[in-house]
Design an enzyme around this catalytic site. Structure first.
Site, mmCIF file in Angstrom:
data_model
loop_
_atom_site.group_PDB
_atom_site.id
_atom_site.type_symbol
_atom_site.label_atom_id
_atom_site.label_comp_id
_atom_site.label_asym_id
_atom_site.label_seq_id
_atom_site.Cartn_x
_atom_site.Cartn_y
_atom_site.Cartn_z
ATOM 1 N N LYS A 72 43.261 49.419 43.870
ATOM 2 C CA LYS A 72 42.673 48.595 42.813
ATOM 3 C C LYS A 72 43.691 48.170 41.753
ATOM 4 O O LYS A 72 43.654 47.048 41.254
ATOM 5 C CB LYS A 72 41.507 49.320 42.154
ATOM 6 N N ASP A 108 33.269 47.086 38.850
ATOM 7 C CA ASP A 108 32.963 48.497 38.601
ATOM 8 C C ASP A 108 32.521 48.705 37.152
ATOM 9 O O ASP A 108 31.756 49.632 36.864
ATOM 10 C CB ASP A 108 34.186 49.384 38.873
#
Length: 287
Positions: A72, A108
């Site tokens: 990420k 997220d």
């Protein structure tokens, strides 16, 4: 279909390692079928050397996708147009092509916020203990910092990385750094496992529900069949706890909206998730 997506089946991919146990293909497959969109969502295991070619190539071919552990933070450096959540957290979990540029977002952040609000509606955790300082932890902190009055304690194996995350978020006034051994006797409304520990068999997150630190609830970003070992430990100790299943659903819904520019069928995605979780053979990644 978005104007920059070519005719024919659109490739959507999950890039990470591991990805074999991810439920994202089931979630997105159900949503695609419900809305009759011509797309295919595939998990693609890749290492850091291959991430750039896959991410950029898929996006420029008109596809899109997600990025999961451990890529990420690297993905945040690869996208050409990073949305505010990516710039703030230094992590990217969603990518697509828009305006001729590869865009990146971190769903997220709203995914965690939505999951926490759904689990504890109307209740605001005032003191939160967060474990980890990677991309997932950055999303958790960014979401929590949107809540007025929340005080956060961050614990990470590497103090330097924790300090860098707090500095990135410009949150030194609201996030304290500590080691677990210094928190004995402390009380927290919520403890969040934002590490990847528990993802592989036999791994345990760096926190034990032995009463030395009092917590009122626990949130594990990892998800597994029934519940993760850490969630089961919490429940055995009388601590209300959930794993990352609801966050998985919520972040997926935000990603789906970015790719297709339509409202995601959340109920359909939830039913697909509910039907799949009991059949899992092991823990899954956060995305």
């Amino acid at each position: 279909m978005p104007p920059e997506a070519p005719p024919g089946t659109r490739l959507l991919a999950l890039l990470g390692d591991p990805v074999a146990h991810s439920l994202s293909p089931r979630l997105h497959g159900a949503a695609l079928a419900a809305l009759r969109l011509d797309g295919a969502y595939l998990p693609l295991r890749c290492d850091a050397r291959d991430l750039e070619g896959l991410l950029i190539g898929i996006a420029r071919a008109g596809g899109a996708g997600n990025v999961t552990v451990p890529h990420k933070e690297r993905a945040a450096r690869l996208v050409e147009d990073a949305l505010p959540a990516v710039r703030r957290t230094g992590a990217c979990n969603t990518f697509w092509l828009e305006g001729g540029r590869v865009r990146g977002d971190n769903t997220d952040v709203p995914g965690f916020a939505d999951a926490l609000a759904a689990w504890q509606p109307g209740r605001g955790a005032e003191r939160v203990l967060v474990l980890g300082a990677g991309g997932a932890a950055a999303a958790v902190l960014a979401a929590l910092l949107e809540r007025p009055g929340v005080r956060i304690t961050l614990v990470n194996r590497t103090a330097e990385r924790a300090r860098a995350l707090v500095a990135r978020l410009d949150a030194a006034d609201r996030v304290a750094l500590a080691g677990l051994d210094t928190l004995r006797g402390e009380r927290f409304d919520l403890v969040v496992n934002a590490t990847s520990l528990g993802l592989l068999p036999g791994e345990r997150p760096p926190f034990r529900f032995d009463g030395s630190i009092e917590v009122r609830s626990a949130f594990d970003l990892v998800y597994a069949r029934g519940a993760t070992d850490w969630v089961r430990d919490a429940l055995s100790a009388g601590v209300p706890a959930i794993d990352g299943t609801e966050m998985l659903l919520r972040q997926a819904a935000h990603a789906f909206a970015r790719w297709w520019r339509v409202a995601p069928p959340l109920d359909v995605m939830r039913r697909a998730l509910d039907a799949t979780v009991p059949a899992m053979e092991g823990p899954g990644p956060i995305a």
